[in-house]
Design a protein around this motif. Structure first.
Motif, PDB file in Angstrom:
ATOM      1  N   ALA A 184       1.239   1.852   4.730  1.00 37.46           N
ATOM      2  CA  ALA A 184       0.262   2.778   5.319  1.00 37.46           C
ATOM      3  C   ALA A 184       0.718   4.222   5.143  1.00 37.46           C
ATOM      4  N   ARG A 185       1.994   4.511   5.372  1.00 35.00           N
ATOM      5  CA  ARG A 185       2.511   5.870   5.185  1.00 35.00           C
ATOM      6  C   ARG A 185       2.358   6.305   3.727  1.00 35.00           C
ATOM      7  N   GLU A 186       2.682   5.397   2.803  1.00 34.01           N
ATOM      8  CA  GLU A 186       2.561   5.729   1.378  1.00 34.01           C
ATOM      9  C   GLU A 186       1.113   6.038   1.012  1.00 34.01           C
ATOM     10  N   GLU A 187       0.177   5.235   1.522  1.00 33.69           N
ATOM     11  CA  GLU A 187      -1.237   5.462   1.237  1.00 33.69           C
ATOM     12  C   GLU A 187      -1.698   6.796   1.823  1.00 33.69           C
ATOM     13  N   ILE A 188      -1.299   7.070   3.045  1.00 40.25           N
ATOM     14  CA  ILE A 188      -1.698   8.322   3.706  1.00 40.25           C
ATOM     15  C   ILE A 188      -1.152   9.523   2.938  1.00 40.25           C
ATOM     16  N   MET A 189       0.109   9.450   2.528  1.00 43.01           N
ATOM     17  CA  MET A 189       0.707  10.561   1.782  1.00 43.01           C
ATOM     18  C   MET A 189      -0.006  10.788   0.445  1.00 43.01           C
ATOM     19  N   ALA A 190      -0.605   9.734  -0.102  1.00 44.40           N
ATOM     20  CA  ALA A 190      -1.352   9.842  -1.352  1.00 44.40           C
ATOM     21  C   ALA A 190      -2.815  10.234  -1.107  1.00 44.40           C
ATOM     22  N   GLY A 191      -3.179  10.434   0.165  1.00 42.44           N
ATOM     23  CA  GLY A 191      -4.550  10.814   0.488  1.00 42.44           C
ATOM     24  C   GLY A 191      -5.513   9.640   0.551  1.00 42.44           C
ATOM     25  N   ASP A 192      -4.999   8.438   0.577  1.00 45.28           N
ATOM     26  CA  ASP A 192      -5.823   7.228   0.642  1.00 45.28           C
ATOM     27  C   ASP A 192      -5.928   6.781   2.095  1.00 45.28           C
ATOM     28  N   TYR A 193      -7.097   6.983   2.695  1.00 45.41           N
ATOM     29  CA  TYR A 193      -7.285   6.677   4.117  1.00 45.41           C
ATOM     30  C   TYR A 193      -8.100   5.405   4.333  1.00 45.41           C
ATOM     31  N   ARG A 194      -8.274   4.595   3.308  1.00 46.51           N
ATOM     32  CA  ARG A 194      -9.121   3.408   3.436  1.00 46.51           C
ATOM     33  C   ARG A 194      -8.655   2.442   4.520  1.00 46.51           C
ATOM     34  N   SER A 195      -7.360   2.367   4.779  1.00 47.54           N
ATOM     35  CA  SER A 195      -6.859   1.423   5.777  1.00 47.54           C
ATOM     36  C   SER A 195      -6.831   2.018   7.183  1.00 47.54           C
ATOM     37  N   ILE A 196      -7.298   3.237   7.327  1.00 45.51           N
ATOM     38  CA  ILE A 196      -7.286   3.928   8.622  1.00 45.51           C
ATOM     39  C   ILE A 196      -8.650   3.769   9.287  1.00 45.51           C
ATOM     40  N   PRO A 197      -8.659   3.468  10.594  1.00 44.96           N
ATOM     41  CA  PRO A 197      -9.947   3.384  11.303  1.00 44.96           C
ATOM     42  C   PRO A 197     -10.739   4.681  11.141  1.00 44.96           C
ATOM     43  N   VAL A 198     -12.013   4.561  10.930  1.00 43.25           N
ATOM     44  CA  VAL A 198     -12.878   5.720  10.696  1.00 43.25           C
ATOM     45  C   VAL A 198     -12.718   6.764  11.797  1.00 43.25           C
ATOM     46  N   SER A 199     -12.598   6.309  13.032  1.00 43.68           N
ATOM     47  CA  SER A 199     -12.485   7.244  14.157  1.00 43.68           C
ATOM     48  C   SER A 199     -11.217   8.091  14.092  1.00 43.68           C
ATOM     49  N   ALA A 200     -10.236   7.679  13.310  1.00 45.20           N
ATOM     50  CA  ALA A 200      -8.974   8.415  13.231  1.00 45.20           C
ATOM     51  C   ALA A 200      -8.846   9.269  11.980  1.00 45.20           C
ATOM     52  N   VAL A 201      -9.755   9.135  11.038  1.00 38.92           N
ATOM     53  CA  VAL A 201      -9.629   9.839   9.763  1.00 38.92           C
ATOM     54  C   VAL A 201      -9.638  11.350   9.938  1.00 38.92           C
ATOM     55  N   LEU A 202     -10.526  11.888  10.755  1.00 37.18           N
ATOM     56  CA  LEU A 202     -10.578  13.345  10.946  1.00 37.18           C
ATOM     57  C   LEU A 202      -9.286  13.871  11.557  1.00 37.18           C
ATOM     58  N   VAL A 203      -8.751  13.151  12.516  1.00 39.97           N
ATOM     59  CA  VAL A 203      -7.485  13.560  13.138  1.00 39.97           C
ATOM     60  C   VAL A 203      -6.363  13.513  12.110  1.00 39.97           C
ATOM     61  N   LEU A 204      -6.295  12.432  11.353  1.00 40.70           N
ATOM     62  CA  LEU A 204      -5.262  12.277  10.339  1.00 40.70           C
ATOM     63  C   LEU A 204      -5.391  13.354   9.268  1.00 40.70           C
ATOM     64  N   ASP A 205      -6.587  13.644   8.849  1.00 41.45           N
ATOM     65  CA  ASP A 205      -6.817  14.674   7.838  1.00 41.45           C
ATOM     66  C   ASP A 205      -6.302  16.025   8.323  1.00 41.45           C
ATOM     67  N   LYS A 206      -6.568  16.358   9.577  1.00 37.21           N
ATOM     68  CA  LYS A 206      -6.091  17.622  10.147  1.00 37.21           C
ATOM     69  C   LYS A 206      -4.562  17.646  10.204  1.00 37.21           C
ATOM     70  N   ILE A 207      -3.957  16.553  10.621  1.00 37.36           N
ATOM     71  CA  ILE A 207      -2.498  16.472  10.688  1.00 37.36           C
ATOM     72  C   ILE A 207      -1.891  16.686   9.306  1.00 37.36           C
ATOM     73  N   MET A 208      -2.445  16.026   8.302  1.00 39.30           N
ATOM     74  CA  MET A 208      -1.920  16.143   6.944  1.00 39.30           C
ATOM     75  C   MET A 208      -2.105  17.555   6.397  1.00 39.30           C
ATOM     76  N   LYS A 209      -3.227  18.196   6.675  1.00 37.39           N
ATOM     77  CA  LYS A 209      -3.453  19.568   6.206  1.00 37.39           C
ATOM     78  C   LYS A 209      -2.475  20.523   6.879  1.00 37.39           C
ATOM     79  N   ASP A 210      -2.268  20.356   8.190  1.00 36.33           N
ATOM     80  CA  ASP A 210      -1.311  21.202   8.911  1.00 36.33           C
ATOM     81  C   ASP A 210       0.109  21.001   8.388  1.00 36.33           C
ATOM     82  N   LYS A 211       0.439  19.771   8.051  1.00 36.90           N
ATOM     83  CA  LYS A 211       1.766  19.449   7.541  1.00 36.90           C
ATOM     84  C   LYS A 211       2.016  20.071   6.172  1.00 36.90           C
ATOM     85  N   ASN A 212       0.981  20.191   5.378  1.00 32.28           N
ATOM     86  CA  ASN A 212       1.119  20.705   4.019  1.00 32.28           C
ATOM     87  C   ASN A 212       0.975  22.224   3.925  1.00 32.28           C
ATOM     88  N   LYS A 213       0.833  22.906   5.036  1.00 28.32           N
ATOM     89  CA  LYS A 213       0.709  24.373   5.011  1.00 28.32           C
ATOM     90  C   LYS A 213       2.032  25.017   4.681  1.00 28.32           C
TER      91      LYS A 213
END
Length: 108
Positions: free
Chosen positions: A79-108
């Protein structure tokens, strides 16, 4: 924790929290009645049975152990590898926006 909270936000009587205390101590303090734990196989089951016994002995709180066929493919490493690659298919839809924000903040 934000991802879990987003995932369970519509679940009645369910909360996610963080503590460095033993889970059974937190459960007692929060008034929990039972632990829910998922297992992927025999190794997980043996570990969870030990934890279940500890929680019963030290806090009087039982554990419901869920054995789901779909869990055998669950891997936090994958799951971590997929998330780091931008692949959110295994993430519940309700969490995708939160995860996307976390990843964008992390990459600043």
């Amino acid at each position: 924790l934000e991802i879990v909270r987003a995932t369970i936000k519509d679940k009645k009587g369910v909360r996610a929290l963080y503590s460095t205390d033993m889970a059974v101590d937190v459960a007692i303090r929060e008034g929990a009645e039972v632990f829910l734990r998922g297992v992927r196989g025999d190794d997980d089951r043996a570990y969870e049975e030990d934890i279940r016994q500890y929680n019963l002995t030290h806090g009087g709180i039982d554990t419901v152990i869920l054995e789901l066929d779909t869990l055998h493919t669950v891997s936090s490493t994958r799951a971590r590898e997929e998330i780091m690659a931008g692949d959110y298919r295994s993430i519940p839809v309700s969490a995708v926006l939160v995860l996307d924000k976390i990843m964008k903040d992390k990459n600043k």
